[in-house]
Design a protein around this motif. Sequence first.
Motif, mmCIF file in Angstrom:
data_model
loop_
_atom_site.group_PDB
_atom_site.id
_atom_site.type_symbol
_atom_site.label_atom_id
_atom_site.label_comp_id
_atom_site.label_asym_id
_atom_site.label_seq_id
_atom_site.Cartn_x
_atom_site.Cartn_y
_atom_site.Cartn_z
ATOM 1 N N ASP A 260 -21.804 7.258 37.037
ATOM 2 C CA ASP A 260 -20.747 6.791 37.931
ATOM 3 C C ASP A 260 -21.310 6.427 39.303
ATOM 4 O O ASP A 260 -20.776 5.547 39.983
ATOM 5 C CB ASP A 260 -19.682 7.882 38.130
ATOM 6 C CG ASP A 260 -19.005 8.270 36.833
ATOM 7 O OD1 ASP A 260 -18.768 7.375 36.006
ATOM 8 O OD2 ASP A 260 -18.711 9.467 36.659
ATOM 9 N N THR B 43 -20.480 11.738 36.361
ATOM 10 C CA THR B 43 -21.935 11.628 36.230
ATOM 11 C C THR B 43 -22.536 10.959 37.457
ATOM 12 O O THR B 43 -22.090 9.898 37.875
ATOM 13 C CB THR B 43 -22.308 10.826 34.972
ATOM 14 O OG1 THR B 43 -21.721 9.515 35.058
ATOM 15 C CG2 THR B 43 -21.819 11.530 33.712
ATOM 16 N N GLU C 295 -23.969 9.041 29.274
ATOM 17 C CA GLU C 295 -22.933 8.412 28.441
ATOM 18 C C GLU C 295 -22.327 9.430 27.493
ATOM 19 O O GLU C 295 -21.102 9.456 27.281
ATOM 20 C CB GLU C 295 -23.538 7.248 27.656
ATOM 21 C CG GLU C 295 -23.851 6.034 28.519
ATOM 22 C CD GLU C 295 -24.620 4.966 27.772
ATOM 23 O OE1 GLU C 295 -24.522 3.785 28.172
ATOM 24 O OE2 GLU C 295 -25.331 5.294 26.800
ATOM 25 N N GLN D 206 -25.173 1.021 34.696
ATOM 26 C CA GLN D 206 -24.968 0.383 33.403
ATOM 27 C C GLN D 206 -25.457 1.265 32.248
ATOM 28 O O GLN D 206 -25.473 0.848 31.093
ATOM 29 C CB GLN D 206 -25.690 -0.971 33.364
ATOM 30 C CG GLN D 206 -25.048 -2.038 34.229
ATOM 31 C CD GLN D 206 -25.397 -1.897 35.703
ATOM 32 O OE1 GLN D 206 -26.558 -1.872 36.081
ATOM 33 N NE2 GLN D 206 -24.380 -1.808 36.549
ATOM 34 N N ASN D 207 -25.866 2.476 32.588
ATOM 35 C CA ASN D 207 -26.361 3.402 31.575
ATOM 36 C C ASN D 207 -25.664 4.758 31.636
ATOM 37 O O ASN D 207 -26.252 5.778 31.273
ATOM 38 C CB ASN D 207 -27.874 3.581 31.729
ATOM 39 C CG ASN D 207 -28.669 2.441 31.129
ATOM 40 O OD1 ASN D 207 -28.908 2.409 29.920
ATOM 41 N ND2 ASN D 207 -29.073 1.498 31.968
ATOM 42 N N GLY D 208 -24.416 4.766 32.100
ATOM 43 C CA GLY D 208 -23.609 5.971 32.000
ATOM 44 C C GLY D 208 -23.363 6.730 33.283
ATOM 45 O O GLY D 208 -22.617 7.720 33.283
ATOM 46 N N THR E 176 -27.823 5.580 23.267
ATOM 47 C CA THR E 176 -26.874 6.474 23.926
ATOM 48 C C THR E 176 -27.638 7.397 24.865
ATOM 49 O O THR E 176 -28.556 8.103 24.445
ATOM 50 C CB THR E 176 -26.101 7.322 22.902
ATOM 51 O OG1 THR E 176 -25.381 6.451 22.027
ATOM 52 C CG2 THR E 176 -25.128 8.259 23.596
ATOM 53 N N THR E 177 -27.270 7.374 26.130
ATOM 54 C CA THR E 177 -27.946 8.213 27.113
ATOM 55 C C THR E 177 -27.184 9.519 27.330
ATOM 56 O O THR E 177 -26.003 9.643 26.978
ATOM 57 C CB THR E 177 -28.063 7.494 28.459
ATOM 58 O OG1 THR E 177 -26.745 7.258 28.983
ATOM 59 C CG2 THR E 177 -28.813 6.175 28.314
ATOM 60 N N LYS F 262 -20.073 11.692 29.620
ATOM 61 C CA LYS F 262 -18.866 10.981 30.075
ATOM 62 C C LYS F 262 -17.800 10.955 28.976
ATOM 63 O O LYS F 262 -16.602 11.003 29.258
ATOM 64 C CB LYS F 262 -19.215 9.540 30.491
ATOM 65 C CG LYS F 262 -19.710 9.402 31.909
ATOM 66 C CD LYS F 262 -20.058 7.969 32.231
ATOM 67 C CE LYS F 262 -18.817 7.093 32.338
ATOM 68 N NZ LYS F 262 -18.060 7.392 33.577
ATOM 69 N N SER F 263 -18.245 10.892 27.728
ATOM 70 C CA SER F 263 -17.292 10.805 26.619
ATOM 71 C C SER F 263 -16.456 12.069 26.473
ATOM 72 O O SER F 263 -15.416 12.057 25.818
ATOM 73 C CB SER F 263 -18.038 10.536 25.306
ATOM 74 O OG SER F 263 -18.789 11.671 24.889
#
Length: 485
Positions: free
Chosen positions: A148, A126, A117, A144-146, A113-114, A120-121
Amino acid sequence: MRFPGKLCILVLYFLGSTFSSRAQVKTSRPNIVLINMDDMGYGDPTCYGGGPYQTPQIDALAASGVRFTEFYAAQAVCSASRSALLTGCYPTRIGISGALDHNAKFALNPNETTLPEMLKSVGYATGMVGKWHLGHKQPYLPLQNGFDEFFGLPYSNDMWAYDYNGERWKDTSFWRAKYPPLPLIDGNETVKIIDGFDDQDGLTSAYTQRAVSFIQSNHKKPFFLYFAHSMVHVPLGASAKFKGKSGAGLFGDVMEEVDWSVGEVIKVLKANKVYDNTIVIFTSDNGPWLTFGNHAGNTGGLREGKGTAWDGGLKVPCIISWPGHTKAGTVSNRLLTNMDLLPTLADICKAQLPQQKIDGVDFKAVLLGDQRAVPRDEFAYYYDRNNLKAIRKENWKLVFPATSQTYGPPATIGGDRYPGKYAQADIPMALYDLSTDPGEDRDVQAQYPEIVKQLSEIANRYRKALGDGLTNSVGTEIRPAAQLQ
């Protein structure tokens, strides 16, 4: 239908309270701008003793918030350090080491978990601008790692097929000549090739323009901007408006341009009226690459530099400003690391921590001025693939016997774009009191055998959990990096 006067007042009060509540909800999570420099030494900003160039914007940031004097990168090399910052883990825990290039066989595992990410939750936009260095192709790029948005390089700006004079390597058998074109990526697509020093000169300006644009486009909602400069990593590049202006050579010019960039970020935050609800973090991925001489920065008197487990390689500048929360002009000597940013921001932004174990600690109390808070009192100095080089406990640092890279004799120091050569040194066990010996010059193990014993026991705990190549220990808590085909 007409409302009685008192009822009308009550309705207006209710509506006002509702709108006020919504406004408070909207601003309850602060924006975050994380500026991560490349190879900027502890002693490079003028507020940390740097010069003779000037860094007024960085200094102003320090004057408005907290300047940390005992802040460490998790490792003294690019990819490993960045993995720690974005996951809150020792790089050894998640299988990352060294500086990844186009030949890398591993990358940051998507199971980790970055920081983006996590944010974003809880509703953050981002964006990332600058150097990534945790996987050079899909599915291991920032989107692919959080993130946008992404605009920048997949790895370091010296990972290209050019000699130190800016010309392509003529000897095609030389390993550097085999590098592919250096791509500037927007999203997942290459939009430009960095082709020569002229393109390097434009990186800071182009990055800054994109960072400003991201803030302008997202200022009406919580946002996280990870601004990872390529500078002051070699090859140095400065735009025409800064080149030759500092009076301190090209390194000074570059320092003044990245300082300008910090000012542009602050300016757009204020112009969009979000500065008072934004945490601005300024730090570096590791210490200076000293072999490049006058094209490298300084450690502020600390021992060695990038690529070593001495404090010159790992202690870095860190400034955090959060208007209304951090006390202006504060200096903190609490031991902290770039791994600690993730859990601290999780607390502040009301986000859940990663489910898998991390190594970072929450230092929000320190940030808010609690002088009694001691969130971290130990640190493990890992380097190479998985070698435990030293352990710190409070102000004590125990160094373990190893063969290590050194900038000292018989190494040589270069300059004017050209590097010198490293040397290897056999390092004996030693104990240093960093409170009185920050240069790690006086071994006091004979005077403090009980401290040696205590730190050795702590080291064994890390060897059991995270491993140690020096003692052939395999950690029980390590997780694999992603394996590239």
